[in-house]
Write an enzyme that holds these catalytic residues in place. Structure first.
Site, PDB file in Angstrom:
ATOM      1  N   CYS A  21       0.834  -1.207   0.000  1.00 33.34           N
ATOM      2  CA  CYS A  21       0.000   0.000   0.000  1.00 33.34           C
ATOM      3  C   CYS A  21       0.874   1.265   0.000  1.00 33.34           C
ATOM      4  O   CYS A  21       1.761   1.415   0.850  1.00 33.34           O
ATOM      5  CB  CYS A  21      -0.909  -0.036   1.231  1.00 33.34           C
ATOM      6  SG  CYS A  21      -1.757   1.514   1.548  1.00 33.34           S
ATOM      7  N   CYS A  24       0.644   3.163   3.369  1.00 31.62           N
ATOM      8  CA  CYS A  24       1.385   2.453   4.425  1.00 31.62           C
ATOM      9  C   CYS A  24       2.888   2.700   4.260  1.00 31.62           C
ATOM     10  O   CYS A  24       3.604   2.874   5.255  1.00 31.62           O
ATOM     11  CB  CYS A  24       1.089   0.958   4.395  1.00 31.62           C
ATOM     12  SG  CYS A  24      -0.515   0.493   5.091  1.00 31.62           S
ATOM     13  N   ASP A  47      -0.985  16.738  -0.138  1.00 30.79           N
ATOM     14  CA  ASP A  47      -1.269  15.991  -1.363  1.00 30.79           C
ATOM     15  C   ASP A  47      -0.240  16.367  -2.427  1.00 30.79           C
ATOM     16  O   ASP A  47       0.097  17.542  -2.588  1.00 30.79           O
ATOM     17  CB  ASP A  47      -2.690  16.305  -1.859  1.00 30.79           C
ATOM     18  CG  ASP A  47      -3.172  15.278  -2.869  1.00 30.79           C
ATOM     19  OD1 ASP A  47      -4.083  14.502  -2.546  1.00 30.79           O
ATOM     20  OD2 ASP A  47      -2.615  15.247  -3.997  1.00 30.79           O
ATOM     21  N   ASN A 107     -13.189   9.782  -0.890  1.00 32.68           N
ATOM     22  CA  ASN A 107     -13.586   8.972  -2.038  1.00 32.68           C
ATOM     23  C   ASN A 107     -13.556   7.503  -1.638  1.00 32.68           C
ATOM     24  O   ASN A 107     -12.617   7.059  -0.967  1.00 32.68           O
ATOM     25  CB  ASN A 107     -12.626   9.229  -3.204  1.00 32.68           C
ATOM     26  CG  ASN A 107     -12.660  10.681  -3.656  1.00 32.68           C
ATOM     27  OD1 ASN A 107     -13.708  11.310  -3.645  1.00 32.68           O
ATOM     28  ND2 ASN A 107     -11.506  11.216  -4.024  1.00 32.68           N
ATOM     29  N   GLY A 113     -14.451   7.252  -6.959  1.00 33.02           N
ATOM     30  CA  GLY A 113     -13.254   7.983  -7.380  1.00 33.02           C
ATOM     31  C   GLY A 113     -12.026   7.718  -6.526  1.00 33.02           C
ATOM     32  O   GLY A 113     -11.065   8.478  -6.563  1.00 33.02           O
ATOM     33  N   HIS A 120      -8.519   7.710   3.501  1.00 28.98           N
ATOM     34  CA  HIS A 120      -7.941   9.045   3.671  1.00 28.98           C
ATOM     35  C   HIS A 120      -9.017  10.100   3.545  1.00 28.98           C
ATOM     36  O   HIS A 120      -9.954   9.966   2.771  1.00 28.98           O
ATOM     37  CB  HIS A 120      -6.817   9.311   2.668  1.00 28.98           C
ATOM     38  CG  HIS A 120      -7.159   9.035   1.231  1.00 28.98           C
ATOM     39  ND1 HIS A 120      -7.169   7.758   0.713  1.00 28.98           N
ATOM     40  CD2 HIS A 120      -7.493   9.869   0.214  1.00 28.98           C
ATOM     41  CE1 HIS A 120      -7.503   7.819  -0.576  1.00 28.98           C
ATOM     42  NE2 HIS A 120      -7.709   9.082  -0.903  1.00 28.98           N
ATOM     43  N   HIS A 122      -9.475  13.920   2.366  1.00 30.90           N
ATOM     44  CA  HIS A 122      -8.916  15.100   1.714  1.00 30.90           C
ATOM     45  C   HIS A 122      -9.442  16.309   2.485  1.00 30.90           C
ATOM     46  O   HIS A 122     -10.656  16.424   2.704  1.00 30.90           O
ATOM     47  CB  HIS A 122      -9.421  15.243   0.279  1.00 30.90           C
ATOM     48  CG  HIS A 122      -8.964  14.182  -0.681  1.00 30.90           C
ATOM     49  ND1 HIS A 122      -7.950  14.386  -1.582  1.00 30.90           N
ATOM     50  CD2 HIS A 122      -9.410  12.924  -0.891  1.00 30.90           C
ATOM     51  CE1 HIS A 122      -7.784  13.297  -2.311  1.00 30.90           C
ATOM     52  NE2 HIS A 122      -8.666  12.388  -1.920  1.00 30.90           N
TER      53      HIS A 122
END
Ligand code: AMP
Ligand code: ZN
Length: 133
Positions: A21, A24, A47, A107, A113, A120, A122
């Site tokens: 991942c 991770c 991001d 998402n 999406g 997570h 955003h």
């Protein structure tokens, strides 16, 4: 009848790391990121492709694939994650509510999406216009 929360297995018994991942690997510092916040349970970082003047991601360090994997065993973790959002949003430069504010987006799944399969949030804010959203 719904299963009482107290009889469910504690979320900490779930496997907490997926070696394949991306997020991770970011938590493990195997992939670099620009940190916003870190504690024993959570990590927040900028991001890599921001949509807005402020755009960072808040994740649990434990590997949870998506919002679709959240159940009653996660209520404490999710509550603590939500409670971090207002503080980190202001810390990172989102303007105060109500003239300012931010978007909180999670998402979930292909049709939602989601590209990275590690839960997570955003958090996006700052003066408009934004690139997207
Ligand atoms: P989502 O489409 O909701 O799964 O969002 C995944 C987000 O992760 C996107 O906004 C990407 O720009 C962001 N992202 C992907 N790789 C990285 C990285 N290495 N560091 C920071 N953000 C990333
Ligand atoms: Zn993960």
């Amino acid at each position: 009848m719904n299963t009482p929360i107290s009889s469910l297995q504690d979320a900490s018994h779930a496997p907490d790391h997926d070696p394949h991942c991306l997020f991770c690997k970011i938590v493990a510092k195997q992939i670099p990121s620009r940190a916003v916040y870190e504690d024993a349970e959570f990590y927040a970082f900028h991001d890599i492709a921001p949509w807005a003047p402020v755009h960072f991601l808040l994740i649990p360090k434990q590997h949870i694939a998506s919002m679709a994997h959240i159940s009653e065993v996660h209520v404490g973790l999710m509550g603590r994650m939500m409670a971090l959002v207002p503080r980190l949003a202001l810390q990172e430069g989102c303007n105060p509510y109500p003239e300012g504010g931010y978007r909180l987006v999670t998402n979930t799944g292909a049709e939602g999406g989601q590209e990275v399969r590690h839960l997570h949030f955003h958090i996006m804010g700052g003066a408009r216009p934004w690139l997207r959203g």
